[in-house]
Design an enzyme around this catalytic site. Sequence first.
Site, PDB file in Angstrom:
ATOM      1  N   PRO A  26       0.827  -1.215   0.000  1.00  0.00           N
ATOM      2  CG  PRO A  26       0.021  -1.018   2.180  1.00  0.00           C
ATOM      3  CD  PRO A  26       0.724  -1.967   1.254  1.00  0.00           C
ATOM      4  CG  MET A  27       3.349   2.457  -1.949  1.00  0.00           C
ATOM      5  SD  MET A  27       4.378   2.295  -3.438  1.00  0.00           S
ATOM      6  CE  MET A  27       3.302   1.238  -4.443  1.00  0.00           C
ATOM      7  CB  CYS A 110       3.620   5.009   7.592  1.00  0.00           C
ATOM      8  SG  CYS A 110       3.766   6.616   6.778  1.00  0.00           S
TER       9      CYS A 110
END
Length: 337
Positions: A26-27, A110
């Site tokens: 996921p980005m 993150c």
Amino acid sequence: MISQRKDTMIKIQNIELPPYPLALAPMEDITDSSFRLLCKRFGADLLITEFISSEGLIRDARKSVSKLHFEGAERPLGIQIFGHDEVSMQKAVEIAESYHPDFIDINWGCPVRKVISKGAGAGILRDIPKMVKITEAVVKTTRLPVTVKTRLGWDETDMPIVEIAERLQDVGIAALSIHGRTRAQLYKGTADWTLIDAVKNNPYIKIPIFGNGDIDSAEKALGMKQKYNVDGMMIGRAAIGNPWIFQQVAAALQGKEVVFPNIAERVSICREHFLQSIEDKGENRAIPEMRKHYGGYFRGIPDFKPFRMKLVLSLEKNEILDTFDEIQKVFSNFSLD
């Protein structure tokens, strides 16, 4: 001898995946539904949404809620959430679960300052007991499998990922993805897979372990698989504007020929991605977000800068579509092999 994918299926509780599955990392502002669908078409076995703020979901923030939407063709798909508070994370999980994903993923990796400053994302790596407590609360809140994505540790003096894996498994997570860098490294330096390997080789660990970091080519993926013992790979930045990487990696792992898209294919898929993104989000949001993908779609083309500048600077849908046509015309005879 060329390594083959493992013969056994990988299971994340009730979710069955092919041997040695490939996941799309996921980005933020990258892995939206339009791009996830392309990656799925080209061989991604597991998809996860962009990371979603638990606080944003609770406040019903428009952008946070919009990230919950996905197409059935994306399954198996997980909704990824992040936060720093046990209660807000539980409430966010309840909201996410109402959209019927296949699993919930927690972002404990993150490294962005605005995230870690609140003790979320990789910021939790400075408080492992809190990480475990919040993760356990999330697991108990949902009937869906819960997975986690994290890093080796906070910095080179503090990399307790083996302990973290054991403790998160103990509170019920169904799989763990590990980025082979610390928070202090951000995305610099080289990803260290030796500790990811140590986690998987720990006889106490029974859940699937995915390795992440520096998988930027089929050749690199094959080398990593031959050297390190993980259940699957997660590919992130190398997939931006390059959904074909999943197809290429899968081919390499199976000892097949690795095929690269030609100019016509690149323009066609980029155009499709662009139009679908506009349909999903509208021009005002889609046009600037698509700029992050052009470097990948057209990497390796000589003297491409003038065309990239047109793509990046244009604010009009039709101007960008005209530029795609121009790229197709000018570089029709150029080979990227």
